[in-house]
Structures are given as structure tokens and as C-alpha cells.
Design a protein around this motif. Sequence first.
Motif, PDB file in Angstrom:
ATOM      1  N   LYS A 172       0.832  -1.214   0.000  1.00  0.00           N
ATOM      2  CA  LYS A 172       0.000   0.000   0.000  1.00  0.00           C
ATOM      3  C   LYS A 172       0.865   1.261   0.000  1.00  0.00           C
ATOM      4  O   LYS A 172       0.681   2.163  -0.812  1.00  0.00           O
ATOM      5  CB  LYS A 172      -0.918   0.047   1.237  1.00  0.00           C
ATOM      6  N   THR A 173       1.816   1.290   0.926  1.00  0.00           N
ATOM      7  CA  THR A 173       2.654   2.479   1.039  1.00  0.00           C
ATOM      8  C   THR A 173       3.438   2.705  -0.253  1.00  0.00           C
ATOM      9  O   THR A 173       3.528   3.825  -0.756  1.00  0.00           O
ATOM     10  CB  THR A 173       3.601   2.344   2.246  1.00  0.00           C
ATOM     11  N   HIS A 174       3.970   1.621  -0.784  1.00  0.00           N
ATOM     12  CA  HIS A 174       4.727   1.728  -2.037  1.00  0.00           C
ATOM     13  C   HIS A 174       3.864   2.374  -3.128  1.00  0.00           C
ATOM     14  O   HIS A 174       4.279   3.320  -3.795  1.00  0.00           O
ATOM     15  CB  HIS A 174       5.171   0.321  -2.457  1.00  0.00           C
ATOM     16  N   ILE A 228      -2.594  10.102   2.932  1.00  0.00           N
ATOM     17  CA  ILE A 228      -2.617   9.741   4.349  1.00  0.00           C
ATOM     18  C   ILE A 228      -2.572   8.227   4.489  1.00  0.00           C
ATOM     19  O   ILE A 228      -3.450   7.526   3.990  1.00  0.00           O
ATOM     20  CB  ILE A 228      -3.869  10.291   5.058  1.00  0.00           C
ATOM     21  N   ASP A 229      -1.526   7.750   5.145  1.00  0.00           N
ATOM     22  CA  ASP A 229      -1.294   6.305   5.233  1.00  0.00           C
ATOM     23  C   ASP A 229      -1.823   5.757   6.557  1.00  0.00           C
ATOM     24  O   ASP A 229      -1.737   6.416   7.583  1.00  0.00           O
ATOM     25  CB  ASP A 229       0.222   6.059   5.132  1.00  0.00           C
ATOM     26  N   ASP A 230      -2.359   4.552   6.498  1.00  0.00           N
ATOM     27  CA  ASP A 230      -2.792   3.827   7.693  1.00  0.00           C
ATOM     28  C   ASP A 230      -3.821   4.579   8.528  1.00  0.00           C
ATOM     29  O   ASP A 230      -3.639   4.789   9.726  1.00  0.00           O
ATOM     30  CB  ASP A 230      -1.566   3.445   8.554  1.00  0.00           C
ATOM     31  N   ILE A 231      -4.911   4.938   7.889  1.00  0.00           N
ATOM     32  CA  ILE A 231      -5.950   5.735   8.538  1.00  0.00           C
ATOM     33  C   ILE A 231      -6.608   4.988   9.701  1.00  0.00           C
ATOM     34  O   ILE A 231      -7.197   5.608  10.592  1.00  0.00           O
ATOM     35  CB  ILE A 231      -7.023   6.164   7.492  1.00  0.00           C
ATOM     36  N   VAL A 327       4.614  -9.307   0.987  1.00  0.00           N
ATOM     37  CA  VAL A 327       5.779  -8.946   0.183  1.00  0.00           C
ATOM     38  C   VAL A 327       6.940  -8.463   1.060  1.00  0.00           C
ATOM     39  O   VAL A 327       8.102  -8.684   0.740  1.00  0.00           O
ATOM     40  CB  VAL A 327       5.399  -7.863  -0.846  1.00  0.00           C
ATOM     41  N   ARG A 328       6.596  -7.830   2.167  1.00  0.00           N
ATOM     42  CA  ARG A 328       7.676  -7.353   3.041  1.00  0.00           C
ATOM     43  C   ARG A 328       8.508  -8.530   3.536  1.00  0.00           C
ATOM     44  O   ARG A 328       9.737  -8.485   3.551  1.00  0.00           O
ATOM     45  CB  ARG A 328       7.102  -6.559   4.214  1.00  0.00           C
ATOM     46  N   GLU A 329       7.824  -9.609   3.929  1.00  0.00           N
ATOM     47  CA  GLU A 329       8.519 -10.818   4.392  1.00  0.00           C
ATOM     48  C   GLU A 329       9.368 -11.402   3.274  1.00  0.00           C
ATOM     49  O   GLU A 329      10.492 -11.839   3.495  1.00  0.00           O
ATOM     50  CB  GLU A 329       7.499 -11.883   4.775  1.00  0.00           C
TER      51      GLU A 329
HETATM   52 MG    MG Z   1       2.383   0.865   4.855  1.00  0.00          MG
END
Ligand code: MG
Length: 463
Positions: A172-174, A228-231, A327-329
Motif C-alpha cells: 500500500k505504502t509503495h 494519508i497512510d494507515d488511517i 511482500v515485506r517478508e
Molecule cells: Mg504501509
Amino acid sequence: MTNEELWRAALGEIELSISKANFVTWFKNTSITNNSSGKVIISVPNGFAKEWLENKYNIYILKALRNLQPDIKEISCIINTPKEAPTDSSPNPNETDESPATQEKTDSPAIHSQTITGRNHSETNLNSRYTFDNYVVGEHNELAKAACYAVSKDLGTAFNPLFIYGGVGLGKTHLMQSIGNEVYKKNPDLNIKYVTSERFATALIESLGNQTISDFKNYYQKIDLLIIDDIQFLSGKEKTQHEFFHIFNALYQLNKQIVISSDRPPSAISTLEDRLKSRFEGGMIADIGRPDLETRMAILRNKAAEKNFFVEDDAIRFIAESIVTNVRELEGALNRIIAHAQLQNKMADMTFVQQLLSEMVTSKRNTHLSFDHILKIISDFYNITPEQIIGKGRKKEIVVPRQLFMYLLRTELELSYPSIGDKIGGRDHTTVLHAYEKMNNQLSQDSKLKEELEILKEKIYSK
Ligand code: MG
Ligand code: ADP
């Protein structure tokens, strides 16, 4: 121990468990005004601090207080005007301008008002590493990627607001930052701002403390693209939501683009103001799921190539088959493989990868899985305290998380029914068995519950 001594000692402990910037922001000018029959009342300077202390920091505060005085059972906050609050109760009297906390605040518009009109890249908070070019698209994120790309080409009109949701580490952040970077590349004069909802709230309260709230609002209302991330972190924080709502509306009416992310859809953020929910639902909502095997392999190949490192194809497949959570893992495992291979001067072939991954999986299981860890994840997710989960309350909002907790203790920690009963407030093993069977049954029928369980598991294994 006087109230003052108790609070000072508790603050000393709390300070160790949260970041310094957060500590100073939320605990400044607080004090204990009452401590009797297991209930502690904390005086705070405003409604924002009350929300954050009662919701987010509740566990830390209770834990610190209980270490000092075990019979304390609950805390609550009352709002005191700054003048009445004791002046010597600042958590950090030695605070200087050079402190890390102050440095961390440099992206706060309220404090650095001279940079308000400046548009350098650092002010956008964007990380240039995140672009559309290096974002691998598969079935799981096709819609989200298309929506984000469309927004980057047509700010404020294509999809506004754009709401992206999905589990931890799924990109999401990406993706959101890619919009920002793309827009910046084409038009560096636009006002772009990426901010996490927590950071937004912290800046908001700082501006209240410095009496620069109007600068704060002005700053936000001049933004062309607000990300705005992680609302979900605003869940239950009504006052913060209220301010956000006004800024949101102001931007929206000016056709400024707003992009929001969350770990779940707006309808599932339990204590989100209805008017915010319906605003979000009025725009475009796109989800990101888990990538399939082929996409996981493509991501690995891509990341390895970015680092100019070659991993054999069967080894790529093996990593992609072993790590399915997010994906982070996946990226973490690859980075580790690359580092070890380089260090030992070895090829990243099947044998090498197999061995390294099996070590990683066991050490991860041991370090991350514990009763308290799972309890904290559930408590954060449902916005209820660990005490409520373990306690006797029978409200539906508490009973379901409690049953899920028992279920996870059984499936993930493989605890026996009697020991789960013991650990959760001395309940009988038949109660646990009943909870387990009920969840098992419901999970096959209730897709929302199933989705929640998936999110919880992801969080459990990824922290
Ligand atoms: Mg994120
Ligand atoms: P989230 O915000 O959903 O928790 P992130 O955007 O932080 O997840 O992604 C975690 C990591 O995985 C980042 O390093 C990101 O670059 C990478 N990543 C996620 N999805 C993709 C993708 N589709 N292609 C390339 N990298 C990805």
C-alpha cells in the motif's frame, strides 16, 4: 508514595516503551489527580491527549502503574486547562532544542512555518525508492495499481478520494508513494504531502500546544495531493477525526486529490465517524490482496535484479513457495539471502537457500509467537484493552475478539484447552472448546470474520 511520585515513576517507565517524540507530545503537562479503589485519574491538557492516552497508550500506562502499585485496575483521563495543570509535571524538564524529539518534528508544519511555502522534495515526505516502475503488478493489485496510476495522471478528478486497503506488507505504502513521486516528477511545483495518520495526529496536537493550529490548518488546506497512510490508527480518536474531516472537506471542495490507505475497508473500521466513512465510500475503493506464486516470483526476480544479484530460478521458486504471507517478508528473506551469500561468497542456489530459509522460519516462530504478542495484536486491532479481552464482559464487541483469541492460541500456539482456560481468567476448558468450535464453524460461513482472521494472522507473523 504520593500521586506525584507515582506518576513520575510511571512516566519513567512509559518513556522507555514509546518513541521520544510521542512521549513528549502526549505526556507533557499530565499528572495524577486521583488514585483510589484501583482507579487512577490522569489530568491531561486537552481532549486529544485524552483520546490518545485512553486508547493507544492505555496499556503502557496501566502496565507501568501496576508495576508500582499492583492493585491499580483502570485509568481514565480528565481534561484540565493548561493553567491549572501542575507546571512541574512535564515528563522531560531537560528537553532542549537539540533533543532528538525536536529534530523528529522537523516535518511539522506548525513548527517550521517558514517552510510552508517551500516545495523541496524533503518536505513532501516521499521516499523516491517507491515508484510505479518498480512495482510489480499481478492479479492481487491490478485494480489498486490502475486506480493509483489514473490518479497520478489526473489529480482531483479521476478518483477522489481514492481509498486503498489491504493487509500488512502488501504494497500500500509503495503504491501511494508512487503517485506522489510520479506527480512530483511531472510537476514539482505542486504541493504534495505524504503523512501517516499517526504523524498527522501528532502534528495536530503539537500545533495545539504551540497555539499554531491555524497555521496547521492553513498548511494542510494548501495541499494539492494529500496522501494519508494507515488511517485505521484514527479509529476511536474522535477529535482527531473531526479535524481531519474538516481538512478533508476543504480539500475535497477545492478538487484537491486525497489518497488514503488502511488495513481494512472503511466499513470495517469500527469507530470511524459515519460522515468520514461515507465520504470515503463516495470515492473509489480498491483492495490489494496477497500475490499469487507467479507474482511472488516476479517480485523476487525484480528485487534481486535491482540489487544486481543473481538467484537461481529454482531457488526463486522455493523462496516464493515458502513465504506466502506478504511482500515485506518476501523481500526480507531475499535481503537476508543476498547478505549471507555475499558474506560467504557463495551462489544463491537451491541448497543454500533451503538451509537459510529453514533456519529463518524456526527462529521466527520462536521469537514472535507468544500469548502476549497475540493478545496485543487483537487488542490493537479491535481497539479494546487486553483486560477486556481476558475479563468477564459479555458484550458482543468483546466476546468475538475473545473467542478469536482463544482460537488463535489453539491454532497458532497449539496450547491445550485447559491451559488456554487457565491463561484467560481461569475459564473452564469446556468454555474454550466451545469458543474454538464456534469460531471454526463461523469462519466457514462468515467471510468478514474470515478476512479479519487473515489480517490478524498476518499481523501476528509480521511484527
Ligand atoms: Mg504501509
Ligand atoms: P504496506 O504499506 O501495505 O504495509 P509496503 O508498501 O510497505 O506495504 O510494502 C512492503 C515492501 O514490499 C516494500 O519494500 C515494497 O517496496 C515491497 N512491495 C510490496 N508490493 C510490491 C510489488 N507489487 N512490487 C514490488 N515491491 C513491492
